[in-house]
Design a protein around this motif. Structure first.
Motif, PDB file in Angstrom:
ATOM      1  N   ILE A 340       0.827  -1.202   0.000  1.00  0.00           N
ATOM      2  CA  ILE A 340       0.000   0.000   0.000  1.00  0.00           C
ATOM      3  C   ILE A 340       0.867   1.260   0.000  1.00  0.00           C
ATOM      4  O   ILE A 340       0.460   2.317  -0.477  1.00  0.00           O
ATOM      5  N   TYR A 341       2.103   1.131   0.515  1.00  0.00           N
ATOM      6  CA  TYR A 341       3.042   2.259   0.506  1.00  0.00           C
ATOM      7  C   TYR A 341       4.000   2.211  -0.683  1.00  0.00           C
ATOM      8  O   TYR A 341       4.397   3.245  -1.219  1.00  0.00           O
ATOM      9  N   THR A 342       4.398   1.009  -1.120  1.00  0.00           N
ATOM     10  CA  THR A 342       5.424   0.893  -2.161  1.00  0.00           C
ATOM     11  C   THR A 342       4.853   0.838  -3.575  1.00  0.00           C
ATOM     12  O   THR A 342       5.584   1.015  -4.542  1.00  0.00           O
ATOM     13  N   HIS A 343       3.545   0.581  -3.710  1.00  0.00           N
ATOM     14  CA  HIS A 343       2.934   0.407  -5.027  1.00  0.00           C
ATOM     15  C   HIS A 343       3.151   1.654  -5.890  1.00  0.00           C
ATOM     16  O   HIS A 343       2.867   2.764  -5.487  1.00  0.00           O
ATOM     17  N   GLY A 344       3.684   1.433  -7.097  1.00  0.00           N
ATOM     18  CA  GLY A 344       3.880   2.550  -8.014  1.00  0.00           C
ATOM     19  C   GLY A 344       5.126   3.375  -7.759  1.00  0.00           C
ATOM     20  O   GLY A 344       5.322   4.403  -8.401  1.00  0.00           O
ATOM     21  N   THR A 345       5.983   2.937  -6.851  1.00  0.00           N
ATOM     22  CA  THR A 345       7.238   3.641  -6.593  1.00  0.00           C
ATOM     23  C   THR A 345       8.384   2.924  -7.307  1.00  0.00           C
ATOM     24  O   THR A 345       8.185   1.905  -7.977  1.00  0.00           O
ATOM     25  N   GLN A 346       9.585   3.433  -7.111  1.00  0.00           N
ATOM     26  CA  GLN A 346      10.756   2.822  -7.741  1.00  0.00           C
ATOM     27  C   GLN A 346      11.121   1.473  -7.115  1.00  0.00           C
ATOM     28  O   GLN A 346      11.988   0.772  -7.639  1.00  0.00           O
ATOM     29  N   PHE A 347      10.470   1.094  -6.015  1.00  0.00           N
ATOM     30  CA  PHE A 347      10.627  -0.269  -5.503  1.00  0.00           C
ATOM     31  C   PHE A 347      10.245  -1.276  -6.595  1.00  0.00           C
ATOM     32  O   PHE A 347      10.898  -2.313  -6.760  1.00  0.00           O
ATOM     33  N   THR A 348       9.172  -0.972  -7.321  1.00  0.00           N
ATOM     34  CA  THR A 348       8.719  -1.858  -8.391  1.00  0.00           C
ATOM     35  C   THR A 348       9.775  -1.968  -9.480  1.00  0.00           C
ATOM     36  O   THR A 348      10.060  -3.061  -9.988  1.00  0.00           O
ATOM     37  N   SER A 349      10.381  -0.830  -9.856  1.00  0.00           N
ATOM     38  CA  SER A 349      11.436  -0.851 -10.875  1.00  0.00           C
ATOM     39  C   SER A 349      12.652  -1.638 -10.400  1.00  0.00           C
ATOM     40  O   SER A 349      13.271  -2.372 -11.183  1.00  0.00           O
ATOM     41  N   ALA A 350      13.012  -1.472  -9.131  1.00  0.00           N
ATOM     42  CA  ALA A 350      14.153  -2.215  -8.582  1.00  0.00           C
ATOM     43  C   ALA A 350      13.915  -3.717  -8.685  1.00  0.00           C
ATOM     44  O   ALA A 350      14.779  -4.475  -9.149  1.00  0.00           O
ATOM     45  N   GLY A 409      12.925   6.528  -0.566  1.00  0.00           N
ATOM     46  CA  GLY A 409      12.676   7.965  -0.422  1.00  0.00           C
ATOM     47  C   GLY A 409      11.240   8.325  -0.761  1.00  0.00           C
ATOM     48  O   GLY A 409      10.612   9.131  -0.061  1.00  0.00           O
ATOM     49  N   GLN A 410      10.701   7.729  -1.832  1.00  0.00           N
ATOM     50  CA  GLN A 410       9.308   7.989  -2.197  1.00  0.00           C
ATOM     51  C   GLN A 410       8.342   7.536  -1.107  1.00  0.00           C
ATOM     52  O   GLN A 410       7.383   8.239  -0.772  1.00  0.00           O
ATOM     53  N   VAL A 411       8.584   6.345  -0.557  1.00  0.00           N
ATOM     54  CA  VAL A 411       7.704   5.823   0.490  1.00  0.00           C
ATOM     55  C   VAL A 411       7.703   6.739   1.709  1.00  0.00           C
ATOM     56  O   VAL A 411       6.652   7.087   2.254  1.00  0.00           O
ATOM     57  N   MET A 412       8.892   7.148   2.133  1.00  0.00           N
ATOM     58  CA  MET A 412       9.006   7.962   3.343  1.00  0.00           C
ATOM     59  C   MET A 412       8.438   9.371   3.145  1.00  0.00           C
ATOM     60  O   MET A 412       7.721   9.890   3.997  1.00  0.00           O
ATOM     61  N   GLU A 414       6.845  10.812   0.034  1.00  0.00           N
ATOM     62  CA  GLU A 414       5.611  10.962  -0.747  1.00  0.00           C
ATOM     63  C   GLU A 414       4.415  10.282  -0.095  1.00  0.00           C
ATOM     64  O   GLU A 414       3.311  10.827  -0.091  1.00  0.00           O
ATOM     65  N   ARG A 415       4.624   9.094   0.468  1.00  0.00           N
ATOM     66  CA  ARG A 415       3.496   8.321   0.996  1.00  0.00           C
ATOM     67  C   ARG A 415       3.294   8.556   2.495  1.00  0.00           C
ATOM     68  O   ARG A 415       2.209   8.928   2.937  1.00  0.00           O
ATOM     69  N   ALA A 416       4.350   8.304   3.294  1.00  0.00           N
ATOM     70  CA  ALA A 416       4.189   8.352   4.751  1.00  0.00           C
ATOM     71  C   ALA A 416       4.086   9.776   5.276  1.00  0.00           C
ATOM     72  O   ALA A 416       3.213  10.087   6.097  1.00  0.00           O
ATOM     73  N   GLN A 417       4.955  10.666   4.799  1.00  0.00           N
ATOM     74  CA  GLN A 417       5.008  12.016   5.371  1.00  0.00           C
ATOM     75  C   GLN A 417       3.932  12.936   4.834  1.00  0.00           C
ATOM     76  O   GLN A 417       3.304  13.684   5.585  1.00  0.00           O
ATOM     77  N   PHE A 418       3.689  12.887   3.512  1.00  0.00           N
ATOM     78  CA  PHE A 418       2.772  13.850   2.905  1.00  0.00           C
ATOM     79  C   PHE A 418       1.477  13.244   2.385  1.00  0.00           C
ATOM     80  O   PHE A 418       0.687  13.937   1.755  1.00  0.00           O
ATOM     81  N   GLY A 419       1.271  11.932   2.589  1.00  0.00           N
ATOM     82  CA  GLY A 419      -0.046  11.358   2.372  1.00  0.00           C
ATOM     83  C   GLY A 419      -0.467  11.070   0.955  1.00  0.00           C
ATOM     84  O   GLY A 419      -1.655  11.069   0.636  1.00  0.00           O
ATOM     85  N   THR A 421      -0.525  12.601  -1.972  1.00  0.00           N
ATOM     86  CA  THR A 421      -1.245  13.569  -2.810  1.00  0.00           C
ATOM     87  C   THR A 421      -0.393  13.918  -4.025  1.00  0.00           C
ATOM     88  O   THR A 421       0.776  13.536  -4.126  1.00  0.00           O
ATOM     89  N   TRP A 422      -0.973  14.683  -4.965  1.00  0.00           N
ATOM     90  CA  TRP A 422      -0.198  15.131  -6.121  1.00  0.00           C
ATOM     91  C   TRP A 422       0.975  15.988  -5.673  1.00  0.00           C
ATOM     92  O   TRP A 422       2.083  15.872  -6.203  1.00  0.00           O
ATOM     93  N   GLU A 423       0.747  16.868  -4.705  1.00  0.00           N
ATOM     94  CA  GLU A 423       1.821  17.706  -4.189  1.00  0.00           C
ATOM     95  C   GLU A 423       2.930  16.841  -3.581  1.00  0.00           C
ATOM     96  O   GLU A 423       4.124  17.092  -3.794  1.00  0.00           O
ATOM     97  N   ALA A 424       2.525  15.785  -2.856  1.00  0.00           N
ATOM     98  CA  ALA A 424       3.501  14.887  -2.240  1.00  0.00           C
ATOM     99  C   ALA A 424       4.345  14.182  -3.298  1.00  0.00           C
ATOM    100  O   ALA A 424       5.552  13.972  -3.107  1.00  0.00           O
ATOM    101  N   TYR A 425       3.706  13.833  -4.413  1.00  0.00           N
ATOM    102  CA  TYR A 425       4.438  13.165  -5.501  1.00  0.00           C
ATOM    103  C   TYR A 425       5.585  14.041  -5.994  1.00  0.00           C
ATOM    104  O   TYR A 425       6.722  13.578  -6.139  1.00  0.00           O
ATOM    105  N   PHE A 426       5.308  15.311  -6.237  1.00  0.00           N
ATOM    106  CA  PHE A 426       6.343  16.198  -6.765  1.00  0.00           C
ATOM    107  C   PHE A 426       7.392  16.536  -5.716  1.00  0.00           C
ATOM    108  O   PHE A 426       8.572  16.711  -6.050  1.00  0.00           O
ATOM    109  N   ILE A 427       6.996  16.606  -4.462  1.00  0.00           N
ATOM    110  CA  ILE A 427       7.977  16.807  -3.390  1.00  0.00           C
ATOM    111  C   ILE A 427       8.926  15.610  -3.328  1.00  0.00           C
ATOM    112  O   ILE A 427      10.145  15.754  -3.211  1.00  0.00           O
ATOM    113  N   GLY A 428       8.359  14.395  -3.431  1.00  0.00           N
ATOM    114  CA  GLY A 428       9.178  13.187  -3.423  1.00  0.00           C
ATOM    115  C   GLY A 428      10.124  13.129  -4.606  1.00  0.00           C
ATOM    116  O   GLY A 428      11.303  12.765  -4.481  1.00  0.00           O
ATOM    117  N   GLN A 429       9.608  13.517  -5.794  1.00  0.00           N
ATOM    118  CA  GLN A 429      10.432  13.476  -7.012  1.00  0.00           C
ATOM    119  C   GLN A 429      11.602  14.461  -6.946  1.00  0.00           C
ATOM    120  O   GLN A 429      12.637  14.243  -7.580  1.00  0.00           O
TER     121      GLN A 429
END
Length: 471
Positions: A340-350, A409-412, A414-419, A421-429
């Motif tokens: 639920i946290y890693t789906h769609g992140t670079q974990f999948t690419s790894a 980094g994305q999980v921590m 984009e997902r955990a810290q900022f919930g 959202t679209w804004e969280a996605y760009f902050i993570g990126q």
């Protein structure tokens, strides 16, 4: 008994290997382009955008592995059945049709890229469905080629000897061909469409391909080290039972968030983790038995059998690369509580990079060396073999580590810290962790490409290398 030096089937297998190696290079090249665009976003903007480079990168991966797999069957079939492959003329026609279709499709991907959102685009440009974007005409062509291939294998097995390896391949190839049809139709409901789409994407890779690679590795171990056929075929049938079971039910980890019932959470989590076990178990058992037999031979002043060290190196790495990439890195995010946290992140690419490389690419590279050996009694590795192996492996493992850090980094952030959202996605990126990881991924991609150049040079020269002339 078929004359291997004149075997048309083995020659056809080498033709497939040649195109597979070219597409392997294309896969790495377009991966480098996509990796560069992660770091320098304006690179080739509006000429070869990221979505196109990524599409060609992934499609080249799938197609070169399919070429290598088909080539492997044509190469091993005369050895197993003791006769020349039936219908080899049609087999060659299928090869040329498939190669022409692949060439046209790639050129359309690169030069045309997109079309109007209508039926004509689906038939002539691409279907727009991730990983299986091939236009409808190419889909039909692929089905025709695969049917020819199936007919060649089945008629040859019926006419000649039928070993356990051939029997497993017959069942597996039928499933491989049938599952592709699940990706050739649409439904209006996105959840239903995704449900069937995963039948191609997941069941091809984590059921039929895994069994196929196990059969090829089993045949190669018998050829290279004189492995006990009974042990190999016993584990093959265990592999069929476990992989067709765990692989089919393991599809549940793709059903977590597409609107399917929640019982898929437990099913997907449990059975996904079991998939790499039988292949590694077969390899360990065979190596133990081989070591015991070779020890007895040496005690009697005999010589240990090992007639293709480059292929054996890649096969050994494949068995454990499969366990690491598909098993360990897959299990990192296969549990729904983590996914639920890693789906769609670079974990999948790894996971994807290491799993495809370890489970399939390494085994198919080993088959390239089997094709190069031909009738030569022994093929020894050279310094180019070692450099190619070391650089490609280090490059892919390095990319995997970099992508894992990016995913973390994305999980921590984009997902955990900022919930999420679209804004969280760009902050993570834009985070330092993500940017540095993408830079390292690009650097490791360059290392992989250099290793690929060593591999190609080695494949072209190893047979005439001094060490192999002496042997």
């Amino acid at each position: 008994m078929v004359d291997n030096m004149k075997s048309q089937s083995k020659q056809l297998g080498k033709m497939y290997f040649t195109v597979a190696a070219i597409l392997f290079g294309a896969q790495i090249l377009f991966g480098l382009i996509a990796g560069t665009q992660f770091v320098y976003s304006g690179f080739l903007f509006e000429l070869l955008d990221f979505n196109v480079a990524r599409m060609v990168h992934i499609n080249a991966l799938v197609v070169w592995l399919l070429y290598a797999m088909i080539g492997s069957v044509y190469y091993l079939l005369p050895d197993e059945t003791k006769i020349e492959t039936v219908g080899i003329g049609l087999g060659k026609l299928g090869f040329y049709v498939l190669t022409l279709a692949v060439t046209v499709v790639v050129l359309v991907y690169i030069l045309v890229q997109v079309g109007p959102a209508n039926e004509l685009s689906i038939w002539l440009i691409h279907e727009g469905r991730e990983y299986i974007e091939a236009p409808r005409w190419a889909d039909i062509g692929i089905v025709v080629v695969v049917l020819i291939f199936l007919a060649n294998v089945y008629l040859t097995a019926i006419k000649g000897e039928r070993t356990g390896i051939v029997t497993v391949l017959m069942a597996d190839l039928l499933a491989l061909a049938g599952l592709y049809l699940a990706g050739m139709f649409y439904t209006n409901n996105i959840s239903i469409d995704q449900y069937w789409w995963w039948w191609v994407i997941h069941l091809w890779v984590e059921a039929t391909w895994e069994v196929f690679v196990a059969a090829v590795i089993g045949w190669a171990l018998i050829k290279i080290i004189g492995a006990n056929r009974q042990i190999v075929e016993m584990w093959l049938w265990i592999e069929v039972a476990m992989l067709f079971g765990s692989g089919i039910l393991g599809i549940g980890h793709h059903y977590f968030w597409i609107g399917t019932p929640e019982y898929w959470w437990e099913i997907g989590a449990l059975f996904s983790a079991l998939e790499p076990v039988p292949l590694v178990a077969m390899f360990v058992h065979v190596m133990y038995d081989w070591g015991k037999e070779q020890g007895l031979q040496k005690a009697q002043h005999g010589k240990a059998q090992m007639n293709n060290t480059p292929a054996f190196l890649w096969f050994c790495a494949s068995a454990f690369g499969n366990f690491l990439g598909a098993g360990i890195w897959g299990f990192f995010h296969t549990l729904p509580q983590m996914n639920i946290y890693t789906h769609g992140t670079q974990f999948t690419s790894a996971h994807g990079h290491l799993a495809f490389f370890g489970a399939f690419a390494m085994a198919m590279i080993a088959m390239f060396y089997m094709g190069v050996q031909g009738n030569k009694k022994e093929l020894k590795m050279t310094s180019l073999t070692k450099w190619g192996f070391a650089l490609i492996t280090m490059g892919v493992v390095g990319m995997t580590v970099a992508l894992t850090i990016a995913g973390y980094g994305q999980v921590m952030i984009e997902r955990a810290q900022f919930g999420a959202t679209w804004e969280a996605y760009f902050i993570g990126q834009s985070s330092v962790w993500f940017k540095q990881a993408m830079g390292w991924r690009l650097a490791m991609g360059l290392v992989t490409f250099v290793g690929f150049l060593f591999l190609v040079i080695d494949l072209l020269t190893i047979k005439n290398a001094k060490i192999n002339q002496e042997s």
